[in-house]
Write a protein that holds these residues in place. Structure first.
Motif, short mmCIF file in Angstrom:
data_model
loop_
_atom_site.label_atom_id
_atom_site.label_comp_id
_atom_site.label_asym_id
_atom_site.label_seq_id
_atom_site.Cartn_x
_atom_site.Cartn_y
_atom_site.Cartn_z
N ARG A 7 0.04 -9.40 -0.64
CA ARG A 7 1.31 -8.79 -0.20
C ARG A 7 1.31 -8.59 1.32
O ARG A 7 2.34 -8.80 1.98
N ALA A 8 0.19 -8.17 1.86
CA ALA A 8 0.10 -7.98 3.31
C ALA A 8 0.34 -9.28 4.05
O ALA A 8 1.15 -9.35 4.98
N TRP A 9 -0.38 -10.33 3.65
CA TRP A 9 -0.21 -11.61 4.34
C TRP A 9 1.22 -12.13 4.21
O TRP A 9 1.76 -12.73 5.13
N SER A 10 1.86 -11.84 3.07
CA SER A 10 3.20 -12.39 2.82
C SER A 10 4.27 -11.80 3.72
O SER A 10 5.31 -12.42 3.92
N VAL A 11 4.06 -10.60 4.27
CA VAL A 11 5.07 -9.98 5.14
C VAL A 11 4.81 -10.26 6.61
O VAL A 11 5.56 -9.78 7.47
N GLY A 12 3.76 -11.03 6.91
CA GLY A 12 3.49 -11.37 8.31
C GLY A 12 2.30 -10.67 8.94
O GLY A 12 2.06 -10.82 10.14
N VAL A 13 1.54 -9.92 8.15
CA VAL A 13 0.31 -9.34 8.68
C VAL A 13 -0.67 -10.49 8.93
O VAL A 13 -0.96 -11.27 8.03
N GLU A 14 -1.16 -10.61 10.16
CA GLU A 14 -2.06 -11.71 10.51
C GLU A 14 -3.51 -11.27 10.65
O GLU A 14 -4.42 -12.09 10.49
N LYS A 15 -3.71 -10.01 11.00
CA LYS A 15 -5.06 -9.46 11.10
C LYS A 15 -5.00 -8.00 10.67
O LYS A 15 -3.98 -7.33 10.83
N ILE A 16 -6.13 -7.51 10.15
CA ILE A 16 -6.28 -6.10 9.82
C ILE A 16 -7.61 -5.63 10.36
O ILE A 16 -8.64 -6.30 10.16
N SER A 18 12.32 -1.32 -1.16
CA SER A 18 11.13 -2.15 -1.21
C SER A 18 11.36 -3.41 -2.04
O SER A 18 12.14 -3.40 -3.00
N SER A 19 10.68 -4.49 -1.66
CA SER A 19 10.74 -5.73 -2.44
C SER A 19 9.90 -5.64 -3.71
O SER A 19 10.05 -6.47 -4.61
N TRP A 20 9.01 -4.65 -3.77
CA TRP A 20 8.09 -4.53 -4.90
C TRP A 20 8.37 -3.25 -5.68
O TRP A 20 8.54 -2.18 -5.11
N GLU A 21 8.37 -3.40 -6.98
CA GLU A 21 8.49 -2.23 -7.84
C GLU A 21 7.22 -1.39 -7.73
O GLU A 21 6.12 -1.92 -7.61
N SER A 22 7.37 -0.08 -7.75
CA SER A 22 6.20 0.79 -7.72
C SER A 22 6.10 1.57 -9.03
O SER A 22 7.11 1.92 -9.64
N LYS A 27 0.38 4.08 -14.93
CA LYS A 27 1.29 3.15 -15.59
C LYS A 27 1.40 1.82 -14.86
O LYS A 27 2.28 1.02 -15.14
N TRP A 28 0.46 1.59 -13.94
CA TRP A 28 0.50 0.37 -13.13
C TRP A 28 0.41 -0.88 -14.00
O TRP A 28 -0.32 -0.93 -15.00
N VAL A 29 1.18 -1.89 -13.60
CA VAL A 29 1.07 -3.21 -14.21
C VAL A 29 0.98 -4.24 -13.10
O VAL A 29 1.41 -4.00 -11.96
N GLU A 30 0.43 -5.39 -13.40
CA GLU A 30 0.24 -6.44 -12.41
C GLU A 30 1.57 -6.81 -11.75
O GLU A 30 2.59 -6.94 -12.42
N GLY A 31 1.54 -6.96 -10.41
CA GLY A 31 2.74 -7.31 -9.67
C GLY A 31 3.43 -6.13 -9.03
O GLY A 31 4.32 -6.30 -8.19
N CYS A 32 3.02 -4.91 -9.43
CA CYS A 32 3.61 -3.69 -8.86
C CYS A 32 2.69 -3.11 -7.79
O CYS A 32 1.48 -3.37 -7.77
#
Length: 299
Positions: A36-45, A238-242, A247-252
């Motif tokens: 998710r980080a890389w997908s929004v334009g994060v290039e380094k951490i 947000s683009s992602w459901e939280s 109750k976490w499921v994959e993709g959230c």
């Protein structure tokens, strides 16, 4: 796409492996969180380390990923770890830096924290803040600094050791406009995350900082922007459901667990409050960060 360097994320925290206070709440979602980080334009951490165990964990993590880097240093609340054998502890820090120069980009997280003296008393914090600055001189590393309710002592120690310092950033800034000016006058950059945007006073202080002295961060998994924060009114959905961790499921994403992808929210608030174009602001902060931590890549 906007480009980001998250200057401070606690990626070794067990929350990113689904473990909260020693109890497993959900499956390890570290890889998805990073995607998710890389997908929004994060290039380094830059992974934040604050004690020997943090450093060792961070070095293991960053060695396998070319976009990850780390700090080496001891957080003010952990400075008690020096007391048993200060010389040996310093030699350990020195070794971590020497053996990993391509991955260690800053000395830190170090400084003073007078809000949490129950973890480490003032005198011990001051003693080992000063001592660690010897490493800044030896390795010419910029500083990744922590400052909480300690302005006078912080300024005094920095001033006494100014010749040893090759620049730095005040991480997770939450002070006043006056404090910001004081740090700017000392030559430091200032890092902004969700904790920097909680109150109207915080927003005023952030807006007072020149664009060419700003950096952006998340301090994940901490410092997310909550609905109660003054800056929250500027955030897009947000683009992602939280979901709550239980109750976490994959993709959230996990509710109330900050992630590096949420650096976009920090930018939204900063740009709106400052009245600046978000793309231009993001790029300026990106270049500011290259200048301090990755000078070989700077324009």
């Amino acid at each position: 796409m906007k480009r980001f360097i998250d200057i401070g994320a606690n990626l070794t925290d067990s929350m990113f492996r689904g473990v909260y206070r020693g109890k497993t709440a959900h499956a390890d979602d570290y890889a998805a969180m990073m995607d998710r980080a890389w997908s929004v334009g994060v290039e380094k951490i830059i992974v934040t380390a604050g004690c020997k165990q943090d450093i060792e964990d961070a070095l293991t993590l960053v060695k396998g990923e070319p976009r990850l880097y780390t700090t080496v240093g001891v957080h003010p609340t952990r400075c008690g770890e020096f007391e048993a054998a200060p010389t040996e502890y310093m030699d350990n820090l020195r070794g971590y830096i020497k053996d990993n120069r391509e991955k260690v980009v800053a000395l830190g997280e170090l400084g003073l924290d007078y809000d949490r003296t129950k973890f480490c008393d003032v005198d011990t914090q001051k003693k080992y803040f000063s001592l660690q600055l010897d490493l800044a001189e030896e390795f010419k590393l910029p500083l990744f600094l922590h400052s909480r309710n300690c302005a006078d002592d912080f300024v005094k120690i920095i001033s006494e050791n100014r010749s040893k310092i090759s620049g730095g950033v005040i991480h997770s800034f939450t002070g006043s406009s006056e404090e910001a000016k004081q740090y700017l006058d000392m030559g430091f950059f200032i890092g902004i995350n969700g904790c920097s945007l909680k109150t109207e006073e915080n927003l005023v202080a952030m807006a007072s900082i020149p664009t060419d002295r700003l950096m952006i961060e998340t301090d994940a998994p901490w410092c997310g922007i909550r609905n109660t924060h003054a800056g929250s009114k500027h955030i897009s959905p947000s683009s992602w459901e939280s979901k709550k961790k239980e109750k976490w499921v994959e993709g959230c994403i996990v509710k109330d667990r900050c992630e590096p992808c949420q650096i976009t929210q920090v930018l939204e608030v900063m740009a709106a409050v400052r009245g600046e174009d978000p793309c231009e602001l993001a790029e300026t902060m990106y270049q500011n960060t290259l200048k301090l931590f990755f000078p070989g890549e700077s324009l």
